[in-house]
Design a protein around this motif. Structure first.
Motif, PDB file in Angstrom:
ATOM      1  N   LYS A 151       0.761  -1.255  -0.079  1.00  0.00           N
ATOM      2  CA  LYS A 151       0.046   0.020  -0.080  1.00  0.00           C
ATOM      3  C   LYS A 151       0.850   1.353  -0.067  1.00  0.00           C
ATOM      4  CE  LYS A 151      -3.749   2.255   2.279  1.00  0.00           C
ATOM      5  NZ  LYS A 151      -4.418   2.263   3.628  1.00  0.00           N
ATOM      6  N   VAL A 152       1.872   1.185   0.410  1.00  0.00           N
ATOM      7  CA  VAL A 152       2.893   2.613   0.666  1.00  0.00           C
ATOM      8  C   VAL A 152       3.022   3.157  -0.483  1.00  0.00           C
ATOM      9  CG1 VAL A 152       5.078   3.197   1.638  1.00  0.00           C
ATOM     10  CG2 VAL A 152       3.870   1.457   2.848  1.00  0.00           C
ATOM     11  N   ALA A 153       2.738   4.423  -0.501  1.00  0.00           N
ATOM     12  CA  ALA A 153       3.063   5.495  -1.691  1.00  0.00           C
ATOM     13  C   ALA A 153       4.496   5.788  -1.333  1.00  0.00           C
ATOM     14  CB  ALA A 153       2.276   6.566  -1.810  1.00  0.00           C
ATOM     15  N   THR A 154       5.351   6.042  -2.531  1.00  0.00           N
ATOM     16  CA  THR A 154       6.739   6.688  -2.282  1.00  0.00           C
ATOM     17  C   THR A 154       6.499   8.054  -2.107  1.00  0.00           C
ATOM     18  OG1 THR A 154       7.592   4.829  -3.536  1.00  0.00           O
ATOM     19  CG2 THR A 154       9.011   6.670  -3.253  1.00  0.00           C
ATOM     20  N   PRO A 155       6.858   8.633  -0.912  1.00  0.00           N
ATOM     21  CA  PRO A 155       6.668  10.122  -0.654  1.00  0.00           C
ATOM     22  C   PRO A 155       7.741  11.022  -1.256  1.00  0.00           C
ATOM     23  CG  PRO A 155       7.618   9.353   1.290  1.00  0.00           C
ATOM     24  CD  PRO A 155       7.313   8.274   0.387  1.00  0.00           C
ATOM     25  N   GLY A 156       8.966  10.569  -1.643  1.00  0.00           N
ATOM     26  CA  GLY A 156       9.893  11.533  -2.243  1.00  0.00           C
ATOM     27  C   GLY A 156      10.394  12.328  -1.047  1.00  0.00           C
ATOM     28  N   ARG A 157      11.496  13.306  -1.318  1.00  0.00           N
ATOM     29  CA  ARG A 157      12.183  13.850  -0.416  1.00  0.00           C
ATOM     30  C   ARG A 157      11.519  15.288  -0.334  1.00  0.00           C
ATOM     31  NH1 ARG A 157      16.667  12.504   1.672  1.00  0.00           N
ATOM     32  NH2 ARG A 157      17.123  14.434   2.503  1.00  0.00           N
ATOM     33  N   ILE A 186       6.187   3.903  12.154  1.00  0.00           N
ATOM     34  CA  ILE A 186       6.271   3.252  10.900  1.00  0.00           C
ATOM     35  C   ILE A 186       4.877   2.941  10.498  1.00  0.00           C
ATOM     36  CG2 ILE A 186       7.247   1.118   9.795  1.00  0.00           C
ATOM     37  CD1 ILE A 186       9.613   1.308  11.585  1.00  0.00           C
ATOM     38  N   ALA A 187       3.894   2.162  11.550  1.00  0.00           N
ATOM     39  CA  ALA A 187       2.582   1.731  10.970  1.00  0.00           C
ATOM     40  C   ALA A 187       1.877   2.949  10.300  1.00  0.00           C
ATOM     41  CB  ALA A 187       2.163   0.998  12.027  1.00  0.00           C
ATOM     42  N   LEU A 188       1.967   4.231  11.043  1.00  0.00           N
ATOM     43  CA  LEU A 188       1.148   5.086  10.609  1.00  0.00           C
ATOM     44  C   LEU A 188       1.678   5.612   9.370  1.00  0.00           C
ATOM     45  CD1 LEU A 188      -0.520   8.008  11.128  1.00  0.00           C
ATOM     46  CD2 LEU A 188       1.422   9.160  11.908  1.00  0.00           C
ATOM     47  N   PHE A 189       2.920   5.851   9.005  1.00  0.00           N
ATOM     48  CA  PHE A 189       3.464   6.343   7.813  1.00  0.00           C
ATOM     49  C   PHE A 189       3.059   5.181   6.721  1.00  0.00           C
ATOM     50  CE2 PHE A 189       6.515   9.315  10.046  1.00  0.00           C
ATOM     51  CZ  PHE A 189       5.668  10.388   9.820  1.00  0.00           C
ATOM     52  N   ALA A 190       3.211   3.817   6.989  1.00  0.00           N
ATOM     53  CA  ALA A 190       2.959   2.829   6.025  1.00  0.00           C
ATOM     54  C   ALA A 190       1.504   2.824   5.547  1.00  0.00           C
ATOM     55  CB  ALA A 190       3.281   1.633   6.780  1.00  0.00           C
ATOM     56  N   GLY A 191       0.754   3.348   6.364  1.00  0.00           N
ATOM     57  CA  GLY A 191      -0.721   3.163   5.853  1.00  0.00           C
ATOM     58  C   GLY A 191      -1.271   4.654   5.312  1.00  0.00           C
ATOM     59  N   LEU A 192      -0.208   5.363   4.849  1.00  0.00           N
ATOM     60  CA  LEU A 192      -0.701   6.501   4.169  1.00  0.00           C
ATOM     61  C   LEU A 192      -0.779   6.417   2.796  1.00  0.00           C
ATOM     62  CD1 LEU A 192       1.554   9.456   6.097  1.00  0.00           C
ATOM     63  CD2 LEU A 192      -0.919   8.632   6.427  1.00  0.00           C
ATOM     64  N   ASP A 193      -1.650   7.235   2.173  1.00  0.00           N
ATOM     65  CA  ASP A 193      -1.567   7.346   0.724  1.00  0.00           C
ATOM     66  C   ASP A 193      -0.778   8.458   0.073  1.00  0.00           C
ATOM     67  OD1 ASP A 193      -3.276   9.388   0.799  1.00  0.00           O
ATOM     68  OD2 ASP A 193      -5.004   8.374   0.235  1.00  0.00           O
ATOM     69  N   ALA A 194      -0.622   8.481  -1.200  1.00  0.00           N
ATOM     70  CA  ALA A 194       0.249   9.412  -1.763  1.00  0.00           C
ATOM     71  C   ALA A 194      -0.138  10.967  -1.463  1.00  0.00           C
ATOM     72  CB  ALA A 194       0.297   9.409  -3.445  1.00  0.00           C
ATOM     73  N   ALA A 195      -1.555  11.431  -1.537  1.00  0.00           N
ATOM     74  CA  ALA A 195      -2.244  12.456  -0.989  1.00  0.00           C
ATOM     75  C   ALA A 195      -1.739  13.055   0.509  1.00  0.00           C
ATOM     76  CB  ALA A 195      -3.672  12.695  -1.351  1.00  0.00           C
ATOM     77  N   ALA A 255      -2.109  14.568   7.722  1.00  0.00           N
ATOM     78  CA  ALA A 255      -2.438  13.666   6.963  1.00  0.00           C
ATOM     79  C   ALA A 255      -3.773  13.448   6.879  1.00  0.00           C
ATOM     80  CB  ALA A 255      -1.620  12.111   7.223  1.00  0.00           C
ATOM     81  N   ARG A 256      -4.827  13.456   8.015  1.00  0.00           N
ATOM     82  CA  ARG A 256      -5.935  13.399   8.107  1.00  0.00           C
ATOM     83  C   ARG A 256      -7.084  14.586   7.598  1.00  0.00           C
ATOM     84  NH1 ARG A 256      -4.085   8.715   8.176  1.00  0.00           N
ATOM     85  NH2 ARG A 256      -4.581   7.229  10.021  1.00  0.00           N
ATOM     86  N   GLY A 257      -5.897  15.638   7.221  1.00  0.00           N
ATOM     87  CA  GLY A 257      -6.573  16.874   6.725  1.00  0.00           C
ATOM     88  C   GLY A 257      -7.110  17.744   7.745  1.00  0.00           C
ATOM     89  N   ASP A 258      -6.655  17.823   9.075  1.00  0.00           N
ATOM     90  CA  ASP A 258      -6.982  18.689   9.955  1.00  0.00           C
ATOM     91  C   ASP A 258      -6.325  19.881   9.873  1.00  0.00           C
ATOM     92  OD1 ASP A 258      -7.370  20.037  12.688  1.00  0.00           O
ATOM     93  OD2 ASP A 258      -6.984  18.289  13.611  1.00  0.00           O
ATOM     94  N   ARG A 259      -6.727  20.901   9.745  1.00  0.00           N
ATOM     95  CA  ARG A 259      -6.193  22.178   9.465  1.00  0.00           C
ATOM     96  C   ARG A 259      -5.915  23.121  10.678  1.00  0.00           C
ATOM     97  NH1 ARG A 259      -3.449  22.538   5.128  1.00  0.00           N
ATOM     98  NH2 ARG A 259      -3.832  24.808   4.938  1.00  0.00           N
TER      99      ARG A 259
END
Length: 190
Positions: A12-18, A137-146, A96-100
């Motif tokens: 599932k992991v999106a590659t975030p880039g630097r 790691i679990a948190l970041f591993a579950g993120l999508d590209a957006a 990540a969840r869109g909380d502004r």
């Protein structure tokens, strides 16, 4: 790493880039620059193993060592790294969840002063650090590209989720180097 986390990382992991300049406060550039490449999840996992080994080989006497009277003890450094990682990961989760909602800063010296690290064993603090890293790691591993690209405000500065991942890794490496260069060589032999 548990099988469930490893599976998420490979499927599932999106590659975030630097992160690029402008995705974080200038102050944090010193941490981000410490982390080479673009495999931030691999870097975080590698650090979890290295820090666990480094701290697991230390005695309680070493945990109480300070290389100068005005410096934190080894245990306080470990507690600081753990607390900071929790805070940076919390910021990443919210953004990540869109909380502004702008997120406040924290005073690291107050956290160490009130952390009770002196009363805990180094082994316990090291285990906690490893467990917190697993959750990160679990948190970041579950993120999508957006999610990796989302921006928020923390400590009055704009930051992206991917910058926070690199900040966590760089902050850990920064303190590990201090432990390896200033603390551990200066500990008197028993």
């Amino acid at each position: 790493m548990s099988g469930a986390i490893m599976m998420r990382m490979t499927t599932k992991v999106a590659t975030p880039g630097r992160p690029q300049t402008g995705e974080y406060a200038e102050y944090y550039g010193k941490y981000i620059e410490l982390i080479p490449g673009t495999d931030i999840l691999g870097a975080l996992e590698g650090q979890r193993l290295v820090m666990g080994q480094l701290l697991g080989a230390r005695s309680e006497r070493e945990g109480n060592f300070r290389y100068a009277p005005d410096k934190w003890s080894v245990k306080e450094v470990v507690g600081h790294v753990t607390d900071s990682e929790r805070i940076f990961a919390y910021r990443a989760l919210r953004i990540a969840r869109g909380d502004r909602t702008p997120l406040s800063g924290f005073e690291q010296d107050d956290y160490v002063k009130n952390g009770g690290f002196r009363e805990r064993t180094l082994a316990d603090l090291a285990e906690e650090l490893v467990e917190v890293r697993g959750a990160t790691i679990a948190l970041f591993a579950g993120l999508d590209a957006a999610a990796w690209q989302r921006r928020g405000v923390a400590n009055k500065s704009e930051v992206t989720v991917r910058a926070l991942a690199y900040i966590i890794a760089g902050h850990d490496l920064h303190h590990r180097r201090i432990l390896e260069e200033k603390y551990l060589p200066a500990i008197p032999r028993a």
